[in-house]
Write a protein that holds these residues in place. Structure first.
Motif, PDB file in Angstrom:
ATOM      1  N   ALA A 146       0.825  -1.201   0.000  1.00 47.94           N
ATOM      2  CA  ALA A 146       0.000   0.000   0.000  1.00 47.94           C
ATOM      3  C   ALA A 146       0.864   1.258   0.000  1.00 47.94           C
ATOM      4  O   ALA A 146       1.971   1.280   0.556  1.00 47.94           O
ATOM      5  N   ASP A 147       0.366   2.299  -0.633  1.00 52.25           N
ATOM      6  CA  ASP A 147       1.062   3.583  -0.628  1.00 52.25           C
ATOM      7  C   ASP A 147       1.216   4.072   0.802  1.00 52.25           C
ATOM      8  O   ASP A 147       0.344   3.867   1.655  1.00 52.25           O
ATOM      9  N   GLY A 148       2.338   4.724   1.058  1.00 53.68           N
ATOM     10  CA  GLY A 148       2.593   5.227   2.394  1.00 53.68           C
ATOM     11  C   GLY A 148       4.075   5.430   2.610  1.00 53.68           C
ATOM     12  O   GLY A 148       4.885   5.267   1.693  1.00 53.68           O
ATOM     13  N   PRO A 149       4.471   5.773   3.828  1.00 51.46           N
ATOM     14  CA  PRO A 149       5.883   6.065   4.113  1.00 51.46           C
ATOM     15  C   PRO A 149       6.821   4.894   3.825  1.00 51.46           C
ATOM     16  O   PRO A 149       7.939   5.099   3.344  1.00 51.46           O
ATOM     17  N   VAL A 150       6.379   3.663   4.115  1.00 54.99           N
ATOM     18  CA  VAL A 150       7.248   2.513   3.887  1.00 54.99           C
ATOM     19  C   VAL A 150       7.508   2.319   2.400  1.00 54.99           C
ATOM     20  O   VAL A 150       8.666   2.169   1.963  1.00 54.99           O
ATOM     21  N   LYS A 151       6.471   2.321   1.605  1.00 54.86           N
ATOM     22  CA  LYS A 151       6.635   2.140   0.158  1.00 54.86           C
ATOM     23  C   LYS A 151       7.477   3.257  -0.444  1.00 54.86           C
ATOM     24  O   LYS A 151       8.368   3.001  -1.274  1.00 54.86           O
ATOM     25  N   GLU A 152       7.236   4.496  -0.053  1.00 55.39           N
ATOM     26  CA  GLU A 152       7.998   5.613  -0.603  1.00 55.39           C
ATOM     27  C   GLU A 152       9.468   5.515  -0.216  1.00 55.39           C
ATOM     28  O   GLU A 152      10.358   5.814  -1.017  1.00 55.39           O
ATOM     29  N   ALA A 153       9.738   5.076   1.029  1.00 54.05           N
ATOM     30  CA  ALA A 153      11.129   4.921   1.463  1.00 54.05           C
ATOM     31  C   ALA A 153      11.838   3.851   0.640  1.00 54.05           C
ATOM     32  O   ALA A 153      13.000   4.017   0.250  1.00 54.05           O
ATOM     33  N   ILE A 154      11.131   2.762   0.370  1.00 51.51           N
ATOM     34  CA  ILE A 154      11.729   1.673  -0.418  1.00 51.51           C
ATOM     35  C   ILE A 154      11.973   2.119  -1.848  1.00 51.51           C
ATOM     36  O   ILE A 154      13.061   1.897  -2.410  1.00 51.51           O
ATOM     37  N   LEU A 155      10.996   2.771  -2.466  1.00 52.96           N
ATOM     38  CA  LEU A 155      11.163   3.219  -3.848  1.00 52.96           C
ATOM     39  C   LEU A 155      12.230   4.306  -3.963  1.00 52.96           C
ATOM     40  O   LEU A 155      12.959   4.370  -4.961  1.00 52.96           O
ATOM     41  N   SER A 156      12.354   5.152  -2.945  1.00 53.85           N
ATOM     42  CA  SER A 156      13.400   6.158  -2.948  1.00 53.85           C
ATOM     43  C   SER A 156      14.777   5.507  -2.945  1.00 53.85           C
ATOM     44  O   SER A 156      15.685   5.913  -3.697  1.00 53.85           O
ATOM     45  N   LEU A 157      14.942   4.492  -2.120  1.00 54.57           N
ATOM     46  CA  LEU A 157      16.207   3.747  -2.105  1.00 54.57           C
ATOM     47  C   LEU A 157      16.468   3.086  -3.453  1.00 54.57           C
ATOM     48  O   LEU A 157      17.600   3.090  -3.953  1.00 54.57           O
ATOM     49  N   ALA A 158      15.426   2.509  -4.053  1.00 56.78           N
ATOM     50  CA  ALA A 158      15.585   1.850  -5.345  1.00 56.78           C
ATOM     51  C   ALA A 158      16.002   2.853  -6.417  1.00 56.78           C
ATOM     52  O   ALA A 158      16.926   2.587  -7.212  1.00 56.78           O
ATOM     53  N   ARG A 159      15.333   3.991  -6.472  1.00 58.32           N
ATOM     54  CA  ARG A 159      15.689   5.005  -7.475  1.00 58.32           C
ATOM     55  C   ARG A 159      17.108   5.509  -7.266  1.00 58.32           C
ATOM     56  O   ARG A 159      17.879   5.673  -8.235  1.00 58.32           O
ATOM     57  N   ALA A 160      17.491   5.751  -6.028  1.00 56.90           N
ATOM     58  CA  ALA A 160      18.821   6.281  -5.733  1.00 56.90           C
ATOM     59  C   ALA A 160      19.917   5.314  -6.115  1.00 56.90           C
ATOM     60  O   ALA A 160      21.058   5.737  -6.382  1.00 56.90           O
ATOM     61  N   ASN A 161      19.602   4.019  -6.166  1.00 56.98           N
ATOM     62  CA  ASN A 161      20.631   3.012  -6.438  1.00 56.98           C
ATOM     63  C   ASN A 161      20.452   2.320  -7.781  1.00 56.98           C
ATOM     64  O   ASN A 161      21.038   1.256  -8.026  1.00 56.98           O
ATOM     65  N   GLY A 162      19.634   2.904  -8.654  1.00 57.81           N
ATOM     66  CA  GLY A 162      19.544   2.440 -10.032  1.00 57.81           C
ATOM     67  C   GLY A 162      18.859   1.109 -10.213  1.00 57.81           C
ATOM     68  O   GLY A 162      19.177   0.377 -11.159  1.00 57.81           O
ATOM     69  N   ILE A 163      17.897   0.769  -9.348  1.00 57.35           N
ATOM     70  CA  ILE A 163      17.170  -0.493  -9.481  1.00 57.35           C
ATOM     71  C   ILE A 163      15.924  -0.240 -10.318  1.00 57.35           C
ATOM     72  O   ILE A 163      15.037   0.516  -9.913  1.00 57.35           O
ATOM     73  N   PRO A 164      15.829  -0.850 -11.504  1.00 59.08           N
ATOM     74  CA  PRO A 164      14.790  -0.493 -12.480  1.00 59.08           C
ATOM     75  C   PRO A 164      13.440  -1.159 -12.222  1.00 59.08           C
ATOM     76  O   PRO A 164      12.977  -1.988 -13.004  1.00 59.08           O
ATOM     77  N   THR A 165      12.808  -0.802 -11.116  1.00 59.94           N
ATOM     78  CA  THR A 165      11.468  -1.336 -10.853  1.00 59.94           C
ATOM     79  C   THR A 165      10.705  -0.388  -9.948  1.00 59.94           C
ATOM     80  O   THR A 165      11.311   0.334  -9.137  1.00 59.94           O
ATOM     81  N   ASP A 166       9.417  -0.359 -10.132  1.00 58.55           N
ATOM     82  CA  ASP A 166       8.549   0.346  -9.189  1.00 58.55           C
ATOM     83  C   ASP A 166       7.569  -0.634  -8.550  1.00 58.55           C
ATOM     84  O   ASP A 166       6.565  -0.250  -7.964  1.00 58.55           O
ATOM     85  N   LYS A 167       7.890  -1.941  -8.666  1.00 52.55           N
ATOM     86  CA  LYS A 167       7.022  -2.983  -8.133  1.00 52.55           C
ATOM     87  C   LYS A 167       7.482  -3.359  -6.728  1.00 52.55           C
ATOM     88  O   LYS A 167       8.595  -3.872  -6.548  1.00 52.55           O
ATOM     89  N   VAL A 168       6.637  -3.093  -5.752  1.00 56.93           N
ATOM     90  CA  VAL A 168       6.925  -3.456  -4.370  1.00 56.93           C
ATOM     91  C   VAL A 168       5.762  -4.300  -3.857  1.00 56.93           C
ATOM     92  O   VAL A 168       4.610  -3.856  -3.885  1.00 56.93           O
TER      93      VAL A 168
END
Length: 466
Positions: A255-277
């Protein structure tokens, strides 16, 4: 953090065991020796000056670990060793004793499982029993691949049935005894049946393929068999997250929220090509936390179990950054190379060891050469011996990758206390303070002591980044 039990969330342990199952071989063993702990003793009441952990409402430590708050963490000594001791001092003696007993018992169980596997091989081979199965399959069809397919299916079913008593003890009763499992016997056994079904679908053709290669490659069968093993390993890596894991758990978008945004932020910052959590319902099976970045090509996704969602956001960030480290550092590819070399050695040992054993006992077991599928139980037994001997090497290769991912995660998430807190909780099933030689031989992950020290060392060197 490669945090689950039998299933490295780059998941190499699970994948390797799965591959060995796919070619219907024995479970991965480990060298099982004992070593007295030589790590620094932990002062039982060491706390940061002027601070103490918060007490829960009951006045007792939760699960054997005294809780801590921001005040406690802020008061920790800057010296990494002292800070590590302070973390470990929060663990009750009962927790430590139970953790040590569980971990050491698991090691002994791997030894007994390996010996049990050798006994099963002997039972199948004695008096030509498995040779009779092989000849029966040949009478069923003149096509050798199909007959090998039948033999493979019988072997998978036979090994599953023969190993069931040990599986029930180790996978159900013992896990409940130590508070790791939450599942009743009926659902647990149902999942074992699903596993058997997966084995019958995947293992049988894998066995047939391996023996097809052994027959056609002749004396070079060990080399071509190893190459086939790598291909199967890559195949399992590709399909497991998409087609196999959902058979055992329900996956749904986080679900959308602080946990998902924190995970996706880490993924974007480290070049992981997915938005699927995704989150999955592991809590109905276990109390363990787990997470992974899994899949290849277009199947890449980030997954965490619902137990992990019950801990703090800094801990979640620390765990997920570690998992992303495996992806960014290409540990899957590096482990494929290592296990390729391991399989090459294993297949060579099987082929040449088979000849020596068959010359001694083969006539009584009605065995042909190494390409005769009547010798499948013997090949499995030989590989189990090879893996037993090479377990310290495998553990060190995997543990080095885990250390690399730990350091990556600390630099990516910048959550040293979240990382240390999670490492402390993992002490529920992984010995916190082993001896140096014990850790070198038996641990495929860094110990809790090493991980907490690594986090406190990072914290001391990055005071402005906490």
């Amino acid at each position: 953090m490669s945090l689950r039990n039998s299933k490295v969330q780059i998941k190499m342990n699970k994948i390797v065991r799965g591959l060995l199952l796919l070619i219907a071989l024995s479970s991965m063993p480990a060298l099982l020796l004992a070593e007295q702990s030589t790590a620094p003793a932990i002062a039982p009441a060491l706390q940061p000056r002027g601070a103490a952990p918060d007490k829960p409402a009951s006045g007792a430590a939760s699960d054997g670990i005294a809780p801590a708050d921001a005040v406690w963490r802020k008061a920790l000594p800057r010296d990494p060793e002292q800070a590590t001791r302070a973390y470990l001092a929060r663990v009750s003696p009962e927790f430590r004793a139970r953790s040590d007993a569980y971990f050491e018992g698991q090691n002994w169980l791997i030894l007994w499982a390996t010996l049990y596997g050798l006994v099963m091989a002997w039972l199948l081979l004695a008096r030509g029993r498995w040779a009779k199965v092989s000849r029966w399959a040949e009478r069923m069809t003149s096509r050798r691949f199909l007959s090998a397919l039948i033999v493979g299916a019988v072997y998978v079913a036979a090994i599953w049935l023969l190993s069931l008593p040990l599986t029930i003890y180790q996978g159900f009763f013992r896990e409940h005894e130590y508070g790791m499992a939450t599942q009743a016997f009926g659902p647990w056994f149902g999942e074992q049946l699903i596993g058997l079904g997966v084995g019958l679908v995947l293992d049988s053709p894998a066995i047939a393929l391996i023996y097809l290669i052994l027959r056609r490659a002749g004396r070079q069968g060990w080399l071509w068999g190893a190459l086939a093993g790598i291909a199967i390993l890559a195949f399992v890596t590709l399909i497991e997250p998409v087609y196999i894991d959902p058979l055992f758990n329900t996956y749904k978008p986080l679900a959308d929220g602080p946990v998902k945004e924190a995970i996706l932020s880490l993924a974007r910052a480290n070049g992981i090509p997915t938005d699927k959590v995704y989150q999955f319902d592991a809590s109905r099976q276990t109390t363990r936390v787990s997470a992974n970045v899994s899949g290849l090509l277009g199947t890449i996704s980030i997954r965490l179990n619902d137990n992990l969602l019950r801990i703090s956001l800094p801990e979640i960030r620390a765990v997920m950054a570690h998992e992303m480290g495996h992806y960014v550092l290409n540990h899957v590819v590096k482990h494929l190379v290592y296990f390729g070399l391991l399989f090459t050695g294993g297949f060579a040992f099987m082929q040449f060891g088979y000849g020596a054993v068959a010359r001694r006992w083969g006539s009584g077991w009605n065995l042909g050469d190494h390409a005769d599928i009547a010798g499948l139980p013997l090949m499995a037994a030989l590989l189990s011996v090879f893996l037993f001997v090479t377990t310290p090497l495998t553990n060190n290769v995997i543990r080095i990758a885990e250390i690399e991912a730990d350091l990556f995660g600390l630099n990516a998430a910048r959550e040293p206390d979240g990382f240390a807190e999670t490492a402390l909780k993992l002490g529920k099933y992984r010995k916190l303070v082993p001896g140096h030689i014990e850790e070198l031989i038996f641990f495929d992950h860094p110990s809790g002591y090493r991980r907490i020290y690594s986090a406190m060392r990072w914290k001391a060197e990055n005071p402005a980044r906490e």
